[in-house]
Scaffold this motif. Structure first.
Motif, PDB file in Angstrom:
ATOM      1  N   ALA A  42       0.841  -1.194   0.000  1.00  0.00           N
ATOM      2  CA  ALA A  42       0.000   0.000   0.000  1.00  0.00           C
ATOM      3  C   ALA A  42       0.875   1.244   0.000  1.00  0.00           C
ATOM      4  O   ALA A  42       1.947   1.264   0.584  1.00  0.00           O
ATOM      5  CB  ALA A  42      -0.882   0.007   1.231  1.00  0.00           C
ATOM      6  N   ASP A  46      -0.529  10.093   1.999  1.00  0.00           N
ATOM      7  CA  ASP A  46      -1.641  11.014   1.871  1.00  0.00           C
ATOM      8  C   ASP A  46      -2.982  10.330   1.738  1.00  0.00           C
ATOM      9  O   ASP A  46      -3.121   9.300   1.107  1.00  0.00           O
ATOM     10  CB  ASP A  46      -1.404  11.882   0.636  1.00  0.00           C
ATOM     11  N   THR A  47      -3.972  10.963   2.321  1.00  0.00           N
ATOM     12  CA  THR A  47      -5.313  10.428   2.215  1.00  0.00           C
ATOM     13  C   THR A  47      -6.227  11.359   1.448  1.00  0.00           C
ATOM     14  O   THR A  47      -7.392  11.098   1.298  1.00  0.00           O
ATOM     15  CB  THR A  47      -5.911  10.196   3.613  1.00  0.00           C
ATOM     16  N   ASP A  48      -5.711  12.480   0.971  1.00  0.00           N
ATOM     17  CA  ASP A  48      -6.559  13.373   0.182  1.00  0.00           C
ATOM     18  C   ASP A  48      -5.739  13.974  -0.961  1.00  0.00           C
ATOM     19  O   ASP A  48      -4.507  13.994  -0.940  1.00  0.00           O
ATOM     20  CB  ASP A  48      -7.181  14.460   1.057  1.00  0.00           C
ATOM     21  N   TRP A  49      -6.467  14.476  -1.947  1.00  0.00           N
ATOM     22  CA  TRP A  49      -5.831  14.982  -3.160  1.00  0.00           C
ATOM     23  C   TRP A  49      -4.904  16.158  -2.869  1.00  0.00           C
ATOM     24  O   TRP A  49      -3.814  16.248  -3.418  1.00  0.00           O
ATOM     25  CB  TRP A  49      -6.901  15.415  -4.167  1.00  0.00           C
ATOM     26  N   SER A  51      -3.150  17.115  -0.219  1.00  0.00           N
ATOM     27  CA  SER A  51      -1.846  16.834   0.385  1.00  0.00           C
ATOM     28  C   SER A  51      -0.976  16.021  -0.572  1.00  0.00           C
ATOM     29  O   SER A  51       0.246  16.213  -0.629  1.00  0.00           O
ATOM     30  CB  SER A  51      -2.001  16.131   1.734  1.00  0.00           C
ATOM     31  N   LEU A  52      -1.605  15.143  -1.339  1.00  0.00           N
ATOM     32  CA  LEU A  52      -0.824  14.367  -2.313  1.00  0.00           C
ATOM     33  C   LEU A  52      -0.247  15.281  -3.396  1.00  0.00           C
ATOM     34  O   LEU A  52       0.941  15.202  -3.728  1.00  0.00           O
ATOM     35  CB  LEU A  52      -1.707  13.281  -2.933  1.00  0.00           C
ATOM     36  N   GLN A 152      -1.158   5.813  -4.619  1.00  0.00           N
ATOM     37  CA  GLN A 152      -2.062   6.650  -3.826  1.00  0.00           C
ATOM     38  C   GLN A 152      -3.142   7.268  -4.711  1.00  0.00           C
ATOM     39  O   GLN A 152      -4.310   7.360  -4.318  1.00  0.00           O
ATOM     40  CB  GLN A 152      -1.251   7.738  -3.123  1.00  0.00           C
ATOM     41  N   ALA A 155      -5.659   4.690  -5.303  1.00  0.00           N
ATOM     42  CA  ALA A 155      -6.473   4.449  -4.108  1.00  0.00           C
ATOM     43  C   ALA A 155      -7.535   5.546  -3.947  1.00  0.00           C
ATOM     44  O   ALA A 155      -8.634   5.287  -3.450  1.00  0.00           O
ATOM     45  CB  ALA A 155      -5.574   4.394  -2.876  1.00  0.00           C
ATOM     46  N   LEU A 156      -7.212   6.770  -4.365  1.00  0.00           N
ATOM     47  CA  LEU A 156      -8.168   7.871  -4.248  1.00  0.00           C
ATOM     48  C   LEU A 156      -9.240   7.803  -5.337  1.00  0.00           C
ATOM     49  O   LEU A 156     -10.416   8.039  -5.089  1.00  0.00           O
ATOM     50  CB  LEU A 156      -7.430   9.215  -4.329  1.00  0.00           C
ATOM     51  N   LYS A 158     -10.157   5.102  -7.165  1.00  0.00           N
ATOM     52  CA  LYS A 158     -10.901   3.827  -7.108  1.00  0.00           C
ATOM     53  C   LYS A 158     -11.560   3.508  -8.464  1.00  0.00           C
ATOM     54  O   LYS A 158     -12.789   3.378  -8.575  1.00  0.00           O
ATOM     55  CB  LYS A 158     -11.979   3.863  -6.031  1.00  0.00           C
TER      56      LYS A 158
END
Ligand code: SF4
Length: 230
Positions: A42, A46-49, A51-52, A152, A155-156, A158
């Motif tokens: 994995a 980052d979990t959001d656009w 910050s990525l 990432q 993953a965002l 999908k």
């Protein structure tokens, strides 16, 4: 709609009459080809656009940061069903900050439109976010440093399908050294979500080798079936 499709097939130098997909024989599976499962680690972070994007824009994880004009993050629909992956930015992409511009980009747009997809309906990104000097092949180390960003992004978004264009991108994502001809026309699986992944030729290669456009069209039809059937 039919006229539009004809127009895009002509952009691929293909005759519409020759392009009808053969009906599957009775009992024939809808999706031919072996499913090769891949389990890449994995992506961290980052979990959001936002910050990525921020991290990629200032990334110095490999030496390409010293020669790029700017990073090329990717463009498109952040909730797309289709995620198109290429190798790395070229000179024009490095200048404009957008993947697949110029002639290869126009051909990619035509390829997508031939299967009913507008460019802004899909998400488009490269394995590498920075241009390798003189368009050389990416090194294994550069791919290893940059691949987590693409993971990432996947993953965002999908997506329902990942369409990989070109040998380098395909080999990088699949962890394979097989030639592209052995990777196309089958459904691979990517990542923990086992997203269907289909491989075809890079549009820049198709511009140099127009005789291969017919095979690319077969791949696009195959990918469309995979996207519909999962
Ligand atoms: S190619 Fe990828 S890992 Fe290397 S500097 Fe650019 S964004 Fe960072």
């Amino acid at each position: 709609m039919r006229a539009l499709r004809r127009e895009y097939l002509q952009a691929l130098d293909l005759q519409p009459w020759a392009l009808r997909a053969p009906a599957p024989a009775p009992g024939e599976p809808a999706l031919p080809g072996a499913a090769a499962a891949l389990a890449l680690p994995a992506a961290p972070g980052d979990t959001d656009w936002a910050s990525l994007r921020g991290r990629v824009s200032v990334c110095t994880r490999c030496a390409l940061s010293t020669t790029r004009t700017q990073t090329v993050f990717g463009v498109g629909n952040e909730r797309a069903d289709w995620f198109v992956v290429g190798e790395a930015p070229g000179a024009e992409e490095d200048k404009q900050g957008e993947p697949f511009v110029g002639r290869a980009g126009q051909l990619l747009n035509s390829m997508l439109r031939a299967i009913g997809l507008a460019r802004d309906a899909v998400f488009i990104a490269n394995v590498l976010k920075c241009r390798p000097p003189n368009n050389r092949d990416p090194s294994a180390a550069e791919v290893a440093e940059c691949l987590p960003y693409l993971e990432q992004q996947l993953a965002l978004v999908k997506p329902k399908i990942v369409l990989v264009v070109g040998r380098i991108a395909a080999q990088s994502l699949l962890g394979s050294e097989a030639p592209l001809g052995k990777l196309r026309q089958q459904t691979h699986r990517f990542g923990a979500a086992r997203v269907p992944l289909v491989v075809t030729y890079h549009p820049a290669y198709l511009l140099r080798s127009p005789a291969e456009k017919r095979k690319a069209w077969e791949d696009l039809k195959y990918a469309r079936k995979v996207a519909l059937n999962g």
